[in-house]
Design an enzyme around this catalytic site. Structure first.
Site, mmCIF file in Angstrom:
data_model
loop_
_atom_site.group_PDB
_atom_site.id
_atom_site.type_symbol
_atom_site.label_atom_id
_atom_site.label_comp_id
_atom_site.label_asym_id
_atom_site.label_seq_id
_atom_site.Cartn_x
_atom_site.Cartn_y
_atom_site.Cartn_z
ATOM 1 N N GLN A 1 0.843 -1.193 0.000
ATOM 2 C CA GLN A 1 0.000 0.000 0.000
ATOM 3 C C GLN A 1 0.874 1.237 0.000
ATOM 4 O O GLN A 1 1.832 1.331 0.759
ATOM 5 C CB GLN A 1 -0.893 -0.006 1.246
ATOM 6 C CG GLN A 1 -1.950 1.075 1.234
ATOM 7 C CD GLN A 1 -2.924 0.892 2.382
ATOM 8 O OE1 GLN A 1 -3.121 -0.213 2.861
ATOM 9 N NE2 GLN A 1 -3.527 1.977 2.828
ATOM 10 N N ASP B 1 12.230 10.399 -8.385
ATOM 11 C CA ASP B 1 12.027 9.797 -7.052
ATOM 12 C C ASP B 1 12.820 8.498 -6.922
ATOM 13 O O ASP B 1 12.299 7.486 -6.459
ATOM 14 C CB ASP B 1 10.539 9.557 -6.807
ATOM 15 C CG ASP B 1 10.223 9.286 -5.324
ATOM 16 O OD1 ASP B 1 11.034 9.682 -4.459
ATOM 17 O OD2 ASP B 1 9.182 8.682 -5.034
ATOM 18 N N THR C 1 -1.141 32.151 -9.011
ATOM 19 C CA THR C 1 -2.292 31.980 -8.115
ATOM 20 C C THR C 1 -2.193 30.599 -7.460
ATOM 21 O O THR C 1 -1.432 29.745 -7.906
ATOM 22 C CB THR C 1 -3.630 32.078 -8.884
ATOM 23 O OG1 THR C 1 -3.649 31.052 -9.891
ATOM 24 C CG2 THR C 1 -3.801 33.452 -9.531
#
EC number: 2.7.11.1
Length: 513
Positions: A55, A171, A403
């Site tokens: 998981q 990663d 933004t």
């Protein structure tokens, strides 16, 4: 081979970013309704879904069996409720495209197809049942510089393969390399391309992603390219040779300071007995100036990698294996605890942030401008200067649009304040402390590992690394000390935030800090 239901096969175009088809959008112009650009068959029409294998933060991986051939595969199922904004949808679609794009590389896990239904996106891929890189080394009980050289050759060959096809992994860490099977000669495979990006030469990226120990200095400085992957591979090499990361501190911020300014340690054991050629390669992979750092191709041409006679075949000090065991075990326990906390955050908690976002977004545009943020902060009693507000704005504005959209706002505010809140730590501790005794025992840890689909080979090391008073179990204070130390795992899809974004969460949610 199963026909590709996603229609996202790689076409060899390095600048594939342009072909990234945006997912369909709702009629109201809000969150996308699907990840894949067209409807697919139901994954259960073709596969029987079996036991949970593992998981992660965004998805759960299951064993699955092809109904037609009986072949075993892995199915990563990503709940769409966890995809909070358009960018998250595009990230999953990009991950699928990149896996297709790299699928011919012998050391990249091969995708078989992607499926989508109302609740999940399912990615079916090659099953790698041989376990994680560090676990295999530890289980063997000994290894040599030559064995480390062979492993790094494979890892850097994956990096070179990615870069030659215009993909940056972003990663790289040991947990993302699995052995295809339990066989002694099983190939090592790279997995998890959830943070990977297409790029073309000269492109620079600014979003801070990755995993703390492995992230390159230029990533922290928000201006980086594919050279950052070589740094991460250099960190893996350093750990393989001595058992601990090159840059270490008690907190995530401390780790980052060390990465930016710390000195490489080649004096402590076992470095005096490591070959000069290995140290030369580490230095050149961990060069802070990315323009002077070795490329993946140059690493593969280094004498320590190329010439078996240069990398000694004598066993590396057994203390290195012991450290490696502790480092790997600590990561696993902390990751399990982080997942428990993430799963326990209620819709109500996120709902509160949604209301806060609406309160600040006064024109209902779906984005927060500098002026709206300034007014919103004033309303919650903040006395920040314009310069400080601008710094917060830039830190939270992941895509540099000027933004802050809803997804960026959630990512910036729903982070460490949630993790470190006492009730969340209590809840995570209780998950492991099944009998409510106030201690986590080895049996309870074993049960938790099974629930998470994790191999529990090194339970003693998990406990030993956290157990400060050496009583063979983990009490609550030892558990919280571990959780508040430098983050051991990756923070996942675009959620590894700098201190400015943590401050944004604290300023807007003072009661949660």
């Amino acid at each position: 081979m199963q026909p590709d239901p996603s229609g996202s096969g790689g076409d060899g175009n390095a600048n594939a970013k342009a072909k990234l088809a945006p997912p369909p959008v709702t009629a109201a112009g809000g969150r996308p309704v699907s990840v894949l650009p067209h409807k697919t068959a139901n994954v259960r029409d073709h596969y029987r879904i079996g036991k949970k294998l593992g998981q992660g933060q965004f998805g759960t991986t299951y064993l699955c069996v092809d109904k037609a051939s009986g072949g075993e595969f892995a199915c990563k199922s990503i709940p769409k409720r966890k995809l909070l904004c358009r960018e998250d949808y595009e990230d999953v679609w990009r991950e699928i495209q990149i896996m297709h794009h790299l699928s011919e590389h012998p050391n990249v896990v091969r995708i078989r197809g992607a499926y989508e239904d109302a609740l999940f996106v399912h990615i079916v891929m090659e099953l790698c049942a041989g376990g994680e890189l560090f676990d295999r080394i530890v289980a063997k009980g000994h290894y040599t510089e030559r064995a480390a050289a062979q492993l790094i050759r494979t890892i850097v060959a994956v990096v070179e393969g990615c870069h030659s096809l215009g993909v940056m992994h972003r990663d790289l860490k040991p947990e993302n390399f699995l052995f295809a099977s339990a066989a002694e000669d099983a190939p090592l495979k790279a997995t998890d391309f959830g943070l990977s990006m297409f790029y073309k030469p000269g492109d620079k990226f600014s979003d801070v992603v990755g995993s703390p120990y492995y992230v390159a200095p230029e990533v922290l400085q928000k201006c980086y390219g594919p050279e950052s992957d070589v740094w991460s591979a250099g960190v893996i090499l350093y750990i393989l040779l001595c058992g601990v990361p090159p840059f270490w501190a008690e907190t995530e911020a401390g780790i980052f300071r060390q990465i930016l300014r710390g000195k490489l340690d080649f004096e402590s054991e076992p470095w005096p007995s490591i070959s000069d050629s290995a140290k030369d390669l580490v230095r050149n992979m961990l060069c802070r100036d990315p323009t002077k750092r070795l490329t993946a191709h140059e690493v593969l041409c280094h004498p320590w990698i190329v010439d078996d006679a240069v990398a000694p075949d004598k066993p590396i000090d057994s203390a290195v294996l012991s450290r490696l065991k502790h480092f790997s075990a600590m990561n696993k326990l902390k990751k399990m605890a982080l997942r428990v906390i993430a799963e326990s955050l209620s819709e109500e908690e996120i709902g509160g942030l949604k209301e806060l976002f609406k309160m600040i977004d006064t024109d209902d545009s779906g984005t927060i401008t500098f002026d709206e943020l300034k007014e919103g902060l004033k309303r919650v009693g903040s006395e920040l200067t314009e310069h400080e507000i601008q710094a917060l704005m830039e830190a939270a504005d992941i895509d540099n649009s000027g933004t802050i959209d809803y997804g960026e706002f959630i990512a910036a505010t729903l982070h460490m304040n949630k993790l470190e809140r006492e009730e969340n730590l209590v809840s995570a501790f209780s998950f492991f402390d099944k009998d409510g005794s106030g201690f986590i025992t080895i049996d309870e840890l074993s049960q938790a590992c099974r629930e998470f689909g994790l191999d529990d080979l090194h339970l003693e090391d998990m406990i030993k690394d956290v157990d400060q008073n050496n009583d063979g179990q983990i009490d609550y204070s030892e558990f919280t000390a571990m959780m508040r130390k430098g983050n051991a795992g990756g923070a996942g899809r675009r959620t590894m935030r700098n201190s400015l974004q943590l401050n944004l969460g604290e300023i807007l949610n003072p009661s949660n800090s």
